[in-house]
Scaffold this active site. Structure first.
Site, PDB file in Angstrom:
ATOM      1  N   TYR A  33       0.840  -1.205   0.000  1.00 51.51           N
ATOM      2  CA  TYR A  33       0.000   0.000   0.000  1.00 51.51           C
ATOM      3  C   TYR A  33       0.868   1.245   0.000  1.00 51.51           C
ATOM      4  O   TYR A  33       2.074   1.177   0.243  1.00 51.51           O
ATOM      5  CB  TYR A  33      -0.977  -0.008   1.180  1.00 51.51           C
ATOM      6  CG  TYR A  33      -0.367   0.250   2.537  1.00 51.51           C
ATOM      7  CD1 TYR A  33       0.390  -0.719   3.186  1.00 51.51           C
ATOM      8  CD2 TYR A  33      -0.539   1.467   3.180  1.00 51.51           C
ATOM      9  CE1 TYR A  33       0.948  -0.486   4.432  1.00 51.51           C
ATOM     10  CE2 TYR A  33       0.014   1.715   4.431  1.00 51.51           C
ATOM     11  CZ  TYR A  33       0.762   0.732   5.045  1.00 51.51           C
ATOM     12  OH  TYR A  33       1.318   0.975   6.274  1.00 51.51           O
ATOM     13  N   ARG A  52       8.474   4.487  -4.044  1.00 47.11           N
ATOM     14  CA  ARG A  52       8.413   3.422  -3.027  1.00 47.11           C
ATOM     15  C   ARG A  52       7.376   2.364  -3.403  1.00 47.11           C
ATOM     16  O   ARG A  52       7.583   1.168  -3.183  1.00 47.11           O
ATOM     17  CB  ARG A  52       8.118   4.008  -1.650  1.00 47.11           C
ATOM     18  CG  ARG A  52       8.240   2.933  -0.556  1.00 47.11           C
ATOM     19  CD  ARG A  52       8.130   3.511   0.828  1.00 47.11           C
ATOM     20  NE  ARG A  52       6.849   4.148   1.012  1.00 47.11           N
ATOM     21  CZ  ARG A  52       6.555   4.945   2.036  1.00 47.11           C
ATOM     22  NH1 ARG A  52       7.459   5.205   2.962  1.00 47.11           N
ATOM     23  NH2 ARG A  52       5.359   5.487   2.148  1.00 47.11           N
ATOM     24  N   HIS A 102      -0.474 -20.825  -0.636  1.00 49.62           N
ATOM     25  CA  HIS A 102       0.581 -19.896  -0.212  1.00 49.62           C
ATOM     26  C   HIS A 102       1.457 -19.467  -1.394  1.00 49.62           C
ATOM     27  O   HIS A 102       1.806 -18.299  -1.529  1.00 49.62           O
ATOM     28  CB  HIS A 102       1.451 -20.530   0.877  1.00 49.62           C
ATOM     29  CG  HIS A 102       0.763 -20.624   2.209  1.00 49.62           C
ATOM     30  ND1 HIS A 102      -0.398 -21.315   2.404  1.00 49.62           N
ATOM     31  CD2 HIS A 102       1.074 -20.097   3.410  1.00 49.62           C
ATOM     32  CE1 HIS A 102      -0.774 -21.220   3.669  1.00 49.62           C
ATOM     33  NE2 HIS A 102       0.107 -20.475   4.307  1.00 49.62           N
ATOM     34  N   LYS A 149       6.415  -1.863   2.034  1.00 50.07           N
ATOM     35  CA  LYS A 149       5.198  -1.338   2.682  1.00 50.07           C
ATOM     36  C   LYS A 149       4.037  -2.305   2.432  1.00 50.07           C
ATOM     37  O   LYS A 149       3.184  -2.064   1.585  1.00 50.07           O
ATOM     38  CB  LYS A 149       4.903   0.076   2.156  1.00 50.07           C
ATOM     39  CG  LYS A 149       3.974   0.884   3.066  1.00 50.07           C
ATOM     40  CD  LYS A 149       4.012   2.343   2.682  1.00 50.07           C
ATOM     41  CE  LYS A 149       2.903   3.161   3.334  1.00 50.07           C
ATOM     42  NZ  LYS A 149       2.998   3.304   4.768  1.00 50.07           N
ATOM     43  N   GLU A 182      11.417   2.433  14.748  1.00 48.28           N
ATOM     44  CA  GLU A 182      10.480   3.435  14.204  1.00 48.28           C
ATOM     45  C   GLU A 182       9.145   3.272  14.924  1.00 48.28           C
ATOM     46  O   GLU A 182       8.994   2.399  15.780  1.00 48.28           O
ATOM     47  CB  GLU A 182      10.301   3.247  12.694  1.00 48.28           C
ATOM     48  CG  GLU A 182       9.701   1.895  12.343  1.00 48.28           C
ATOM     49  CD  GLU A 182       9.498   1.668  10.851  1.00 48.28           C
ATOM     50  OE1 GLU A 182       9.301   2.648  10.120  1.00 48.28           O
ATOM     51  OE2 GLU A 182       9.523   0.488  10.432  1.00 48.28           O
TER      52      GLU A 182
HETATM   53  N1  PLP Z   1       7.060   3.786   9.343  1.00 46.70           N
HETATM   54  C1  PLP Z   1       5.939   3.052   9.262  1.00 46.70           C
HETATM   55  C2  PLP Z   1       5.896   1.701   9.885  1.00 46.70           C
HETATM   56  C3  PLP Z   1       4.817   3.569   8.580  1.00 46.70           C
HETATM   57  O1  PLP Z   1       3.703   2.835   8.472  1.00 46.70           O
HETATM   58  C4  PLP Z   1       4.890   4.874   8.022  1.00 46.70           C
HETATM   59  C5  PLP Z   1       3.754   5.468   7.307  1.00 46.70           C
HETATM   60  O2  PLP Z   1       2.717   4.926   7.171  1.00 46.70           O
HETATM   61  C6  PLP Z   1       6.069   5.588   8.144  1.00 46.70           C
HETATM   62  C7  PLP Z   1       7.153   5.009   8.794  1.00 46.70           C
HETATM   63  C8  PLP Z   1       6.217   6.954   7.538  1.00 46.70           C
HETATM   64  O3  PLP Z   1       6.321   6.845   6.146  1.00 46.70           O
HETATM   65  P1  PLP Z   1       5.877   8.029   5.166  1.00 46.70           P
HETATM   66  O4  PLP Z   1       6.618   9.241   5.633  1.00 46.70           O
HETATM   67  O5  PLP Z   1       6.331   7.575   3.844  1.00 46.70           O
HETATM   68  O6  PLP Z   1       4.400   8.170   5.305  1.00 46.70           O
END
Ligand code: PLP
Length: 287
Positions: A33, A52, A102, A149, A182
């Protein structure tokens, strides 16, 4: 007019929009996503999010469902139909629909794509940013490819719920060496006692936040010191400021970590300035 969703080539009423029960995103989290912030109905940080998306898909060997150009048209049209000026656009692409197995489908399937748009009350968001938010910390328990992502967000969802139950807005994952990786949906930052900005480097198992990259550019342009170096929760508590970044949070000041104040426990000048600079840049470059 109610909300409109894009589902595999059609615009549908949001409340009735649906995907197939054997969509691999639904059954196996075999999907990626992207989320763009919207300013005046335009997509913020377009290049970073498209790049990305392409990388996430390519890592999973899912083809781009359409060209970047066509995708831009569809994203904008979905935004237009929803008449949203300030908000978020959510795009999800799964490997497609196939009998549950799978391994990838043997017969080629088309990727499935959905887009939704959500309005954000910018005045409320600014009020929240002016007050600052709290975060909690939680042990890192995600898979080793957080740079992709994917919609496999269960650890993030559980961490966010734990944060919510403790009155916090975000959870910071802490790895086995004791360093913050993070947030559950954002990147984590602190400002050191000597004024240096710190955030985790992208060799670590984190999402390469698009907001993070744009902010790094802005920080370098201002001449502020920045170091992509890990920090511990103790260092965050001892920092003068902390904040999180993301398409939803933008730049959001953090005033407490696990109940302990960061600095004086109030929103500081660095995060406030960076939020303003980021929003200005995002507005200028949105498409
Ligand atoms: N880290 C995670 C786990 C995220 O889900 C997100 C955004 O959804 C971010 C960092 C920040 O990413 P971005 O600045 O590209 O939205």
């Amino acid at each position: 007019m109610g909300r409109i969703a894009y589902v595999n080539g059609a615009f549908e009423r949001h409340g009735e929009a649906a995907v197939h029960i054997e969509d691999r995103g639904y059954q196996l989290a075999d999907a990626v996503y992207e989320v763009w912030a919207l300013f005046d109905g335009r997509l913020a940080d377009p290049e970073g999010h498209f790049a990305r998306l392409e990388r996430s898909l390519s890592e999973l060997k899912i083809p781009m469902p359409m060209s970047r150009r066509a995708l831009t048209v569809v994203l904008r049209e979905t935004v237009r139909q929803n008449r949203v000026k300030d908000g978020l656009v959510y795009l999800q692409v799964s490997r497609g629909v196939a009998p549950r197995d799978h391994a990838f489908p043997t017969d080629p399937v088309s990727p499935a794509m959905i887009i939704t748009v959500k309005a954000i009350d910018r005045a409320a968001a600014e009020a929240k940013a002016a007050k600052g938010v709290s975060v909690i910390t939680t042990p890192e328990n995600r898979w080793g490819r957080c740079d992709i992502k994917t919609v496999g967000l269960l650890p993030n969802a559980l961490a966010k719920q734990a944060a919510k139950e403790r009155g916090a807005a975000e959870a910071w994952f802490v790895d086995e060496l004791g360093f913050v990786t993070e947030g559950a949906s954002s990147n984590a930052w602190i400002v050191d006692a000597d004024g240096t900005l710190r955030t985790r480097d992208t060799n670590a198992n984190i999402l390469r936040g698009v907001t993070r990259y744009t902010l790094l550019d802005l920080i370098r342009e201002t001449g502020m010191k920045v170091d992509e170096r890990p920090f511990t929760p103790a260092e965050a508590k001892a920092a003068t400021e902390a904040f999180i970044t993301g398409a939803g949070a933008l730049v959001l000041p953090v005033i407490a970590v696990d109940g302990a104040p960061v600095g004086k426990g109030v929103v500081g000048p660095v995060a406030t300035r960076l939020r303003r600079l980021y929003i200005e840049r995002a507005r200028e470059t949105a498409i």
